[in-house]
Motif scaffolding. Structure first.
Motif, mmCIF file in Angstrom:
data_model
loop_
_atom_site.group_PDB
_atom_site.id
_atom_site.type_symbol
_atom_site.label_atom_id
_atom_site.label_comp_id
_atom_site.label_asym_id
_atom_site.label_seq_id
_atom_site.Cartn_x
_atom_site.Cartn_y
_atom_site.Cartn_z
ATOM 1 N N LEU A 41 0.826 -1.205 0.000
ATOM 2 C CA LEU A 41 0.000 0.000 0.000
ATOM 3 C C LEU A 41 0.864 1.260 0.000
ATOM 4 C CD1 LEU A 41 -2.714 -0.942 2.649
ATOM 5 C CD2 LEU A 41 -2.945 -0.955 0.154
ATOM 6 N N ALA A 62 -6.466 3.445 2.514
ATOM 7 C CA ALA A 62 -5.809 2.864 1.343
ATOM 8 C C ALA A 62 -6.539 1.627 0.832
ATOM 9 C CB ALA A 62 -4.360 2.522 1.669
ATOM 10 N N LYS A 66 -9.166 1.030 -2.867
ATOM 11 C CA LYS A 66 -9.090 -0.024 -3.877
ATOM 12 C C LYS A 66 -10.470 -0.428 -4.392
ATOM 13 C CE LYS A 66 -5.795 -3.128 -3.316
ATOM 14 N NZ LYS A 66 -4.999 -4.207 -2.711
ATOM 15 N N HIS A 99 -4.075 5.397 -5.283
ATOM 16 C CA HIS A 99 -4.426 4.084 -5.829
ATOM 17 C C HIS A 99 -4.536 4.160 -7.359
ATOM 18 C CE1 HIS A 99 -6.145 0.168 -6.394
ATOM 19 N NE2 HIS A 99 -7.226 0.708 -6.945
ATOM 20 N N THR A 102 -1.091 4.263 -8.887
ATOM 21 C CA THR A 102 -0.397 2.974 -8.897
ATOM 22 C C THR A 102 -1.016 2.025 -9.925
ATOM 23 O OG1 THR A 102 -1.713 2.148 -7.045
ATOM 24 C CG2 THR A 102 0.408 3.124 -6.513
ATOM 25 N N LYS A 103 -2.336 2.138 -10.137
ATOM 26 C CA LYS A 103 -2.993 1.322 -11.170
ATOM 27 C C LYS A 103 -2.525 1.711 -12.568
ATOM 28 C CE LYS A 103 -7.431 0.904 -11.357
ATOM 29 N NZ LYS A 103 -8.905 0.907 -11.176
#
Length: 105
Positions: A41, A62, A66, A99, A102-103
């Motif tokens: 995370l 976090a 998601k 998030h 990072t995706k």
């Protein structure tokens, strides 16, 4: 989940907890997760007394980030203490942004 770690209370939530305690607690309230998944995370994870121990509000924000469905986030937060929910909700916009970054990477 196969863990012997105790679930911590959220009223009041501890300042810090181990990754295993976070995984056990979050799994009880929302969806199942593992200590290993928490390591990935995008949150600060300080080492306290020789153990990596992030803050509960960072972990919950976090992990809720998601979830793509706002309604599912609401279901997870529905049974939690109001002060804890308010703290998590304050962090949620930045957690969702992190998030998404990072995706995309």
């Amino acid at each position: 989940m196969k863990t012997t770690e105790r679930v911590y209370g959220l009223d009041p939530a501890p300042a810090y907890a181990t990754l295993a305690a976070h995984a056990a607690t979050f799994s009880q309230y929302c969806y199942e997760t593992t200590p290993r998944s928490l390591e990935k995370l995008p949150i600060p994870i300080p080492v306290i007394a020789g153990k990596r121990q992030p803050m509960p509000i960072h972990v919950f924000a976090a992990l809720l980030a998601k979830l793509d469905d706002e309604q599912l986030r609401g279901v997870c937060l529905a049974d939690l203490p109001v002060p804890f929910v308010q703290s998590v909700q304050a962090l949620l916009p930045k957690a969702i942004e992190a998030h998404q970054e990072t995706k995309a990477a």
